[in-house]
Design an enzyme around this catalytic site. Structure first.
Site, PDB file in Angstrom:
ATOM      1  N   ASP A  15      15.528  67.267  68.358  1.00  0.00           N
ATOM      2  CA  ASP A  15      15.042  68.490  67.705  1.00  0.00           C
ATOM      3  C   ASP A  15      16.152  69.393  67.194  1.00  0.00           C
ATOM      4  O   ASP A  15      15.897  70.528  66.814  1.00  0.00           O
ATOM      5  CB  ASP A  15      14.191  69.290  68.704  1.00  0.00           C
ATOM      6  CG  ASP A  15      15.014  69.782  69.889  1.00  0.00           C
ATOM      7  OD1 ASP A  15      15.860  69.018  70.372  1.00  0.00           O
ATOM      8  OD2 ASP A  15      14.806  70.930  70.325  1.00  0.00           O
ATOM      9  N   GLU A  16      17.386  68.902  67.158  1.00  0.00           N
ATOM     10  CA  GLU A  16      18.501  69.788  66.866  1.00  0.00           C
ATOM     11  C   GLU A  16      19.580  69.040  66.087  1.00  0.00           C
ATOM     12  O   GLU A  16      19.894  67.897  66.396  1.00  0.00           O
ATOM     13  CB  GLU A  16      19.069  70.306  68.188  1.00  0.00           C
ATOM     14  CG  GLU A  16      20.154  71.330  68.083  1.00  0.00           C
ATOM     15  CD  GLU A  16      20.624  71.764  69.464  1.00  0.00           C
ATOM     16  OE1 GLU A  16      21.502  72.632  69.504  1.00  0.00           O
ATOM     17  OE2 GLU A  16      20.130  71.231  70.485  1.00  0.00           O
TER      18      GLU A  16
END
Length: 498
Positions: free
Chosen positions: A105-106
């Site tokens: 997610d990053e």
């Protein structure tokens, strides 16, 4: 440092929990906690509604339940999250050839390398467009930070949460950092932070005031000099497009300590097979086999064996893991087992001796052989292993949802997808005492769906692939893993969403 804020940091908002809320209309706006549901489970991600009660990532699940007893507690669907992450990373790849994923997610993006922005206005426009595209493609929100360095871009995205964009103008770094806690600087963890606090250094301004010589005296040459530069806002770390994995591993935490030696061996065999599957999926082979054993008293032992050359042969890895197990005393009980492969390479040196042995074994006992999971499923020593992948959550930093003793029946994990022959698509709200409760609703539903309860062996109820969050989107199906409705194995380095 750059003259323009062309380093972008994207962080999806409460990623796992947000994906669950988006796919389950009845959970939108309500506290949701994703993680291992067993007594030793931990929180992977908590929705912002759950965070208001004090629930956060890495918290023991028992503590989370005490803080938020009415929240929805779900087992992770990693295959689903990986599919959504793939869509997001594809959007980032359109911005620049330099994308550095940090987790599902990053990621960092070098906008300068993509030629899309050379000043603040251009960078802001790219960031806003990216947020809109992510929402349209996945139905989820992400926060964006823009700055002239990776450190400041990450700090900016944290400040932008949830669903926002913050841009730090180059030249303002020292003023922005000065009042912040020293823990905000990369590389300052709890131990270093406590060390600095005892020296009277608690803020970034204190670091600058102390000076480089004092920091070197306290922390050593390398760490002290690096910390001083970061405190001044000097961060020249580049965005790196590819980071080679150093190892591949899987592990399971058991709700009940394992004592039976045969059961422990069967679990090690199962873990070895899962590890090889992940190894092959990453396109690697490995030379060093590692066994991890956490015993009843929380002492953790690791044993390793280095082979003559890299391999991705499941028989070779399994037998090496079994040999390592013989070196460990497990009589007091085992709470965690793990198998890993390091010394990775992108080629395989065939082990002719193992190959010949495998062929001989196949010829001699084809009718009696079986995988470790199958043997466990037949109830060796009165116990049966959980279904393949039942502990995958533990492999990604989340304790398994209950892998100690499983009957040879389908497992209905809370939050996972099902389909009924008559009622259609739904998800598991809970199961026990031979019954499973299902809520029938889809991501596009405008209202919460109806709830029905069935026998766990109802022939009309089957595990199902996840439905896409937006029309035409991905489903998260990944071959045989998705229909099994299990908490899928994560990629190397997967962590809970912030």
């Amino acid at each position: 440092m750059r003259a323009a804020p062309t380093i972008l940091h994207l962080d999806m908002d409460a990623f796992f929990a947000a994906a669950e809320q988006a796919s389950k209309p009845s959970l939108r706006g309500k506290p949701v906690v994703v993680g291992g549901l067993g007594p030793r489970g931990v929180v992977a991600t908590a929705s912002y509604e759950a965070r208001r009660f004090g629930v956060h990532s890495a918290m023991p699940m028992g503590q989370a339940r005490r803080l938020a007893p009415n929240a929805a507690y779900l087992v992770p669907r990693f295959a689903f999250y990986r599919a959504i992450s793939g869509q997001v990373m594809e959007l980032l790849g359109r911005l620049s050839p330099l994308v550095e994923p940090l987790s599902l997610d990053e990621a960092f993006v070098d906008l300068e390398a993509g030629g899309l922005a050379d000043d603040s206005a251009g960078a802001r426009a790219v960031g806003e467009r990216l947020r809109a595209e992510i929402l349209a493609t996945t139905g989820l929100t992400g926060s964006v930070g823009l700055a002239g360095s990776k450190m400041l871009a990450k700090i900016a995205s944290e400040e932008a949460k949830p669903d926002g964009l913050v841009l730090y103008e180059p030249g303002t770094e020292r003023a922005l950092l000065a009042p912040r806690s020293v823990r905000i600087i990369p590389g300052v963890g709890p131990a270093t932070g406590d060390h600095l606090r005892r020296a009277g250094i608690t803020t970034v301004a204190d670091v600058v005031e102390a000076g480089e010589d004092e920091l070197v005296r306290i922390l050593g040459r390398s760490h002290g000099a690096s910390l001083y530069r970061m405190a001044l806002g000097h961060d020249d770390r580049p965005v790196v497009a590819e980071r080679d994995a150093k190892s591949v591993s899987v592990e399971d935490t058991f709700d009940i300590d394992l004592h039976d030696r045969l059961r422990i061996r069967l679990e090690v065999e199962r873990l070895a097979e899962r590890c090889v599957a992940r190894l092959r999926g990453s396109g690697h082979s490995g030379r060093t086999i590692v066994l991890k054993v956490r015993r009843f008293d929380f002492s953790t032992l690791t044993r390793s064996e280095t082979l003559r050359g890299p391999t991705d042969d499941p028989l070779v890895v399994r037998e090496a893991a079994e040999r390592l197990l013989e070196l460990v005393d497990t009589t007091g009980g085992v709470r965690l087992l793990g198998v890993g492969v390091s010394g990775l390479a992108d080629y395989t040196q065939e082990d002719l001796f193992a190959q010949a042995e495998a062929e001989a074994e196949a010829g001699a006992g084809a009718d009696s052989s079986g995988t470790a999971a199958e043997e466990a499923g037949r109830g060796a020593a009165g116990e049966a292993a959980g279904p393949p992948g039942a502990g995958d959550a533990a492999a990604d930093g989340v304790a398994g949802p209950g892998t100690a003793v499983e009957a040879v029946v389908r497992r209905w994990a809370p939050g996972h997808d099902v389909r009924h022959a008559v009622l259609g698509a739904g998800w598991v709200q809970g199961s026990g005492l031979g019954r499973v409760t299902v809520r029938f609703e889809e991501p596009g539903s405008t209202a919460p769906g109806r709830v029905r309860t069935f026998a766990v062996d109802d022939p009309e109820l089957e595990p199902s692939d996840p439905l896409p969050l937006v029309p035409g989107g991905v489903t998260g199906a990944e071959g045989a893993d998705a229909p099994a409705a299990r908490a899928g194995a994560g990629s190397v380095g997967e962590v809970g969403a912030a």
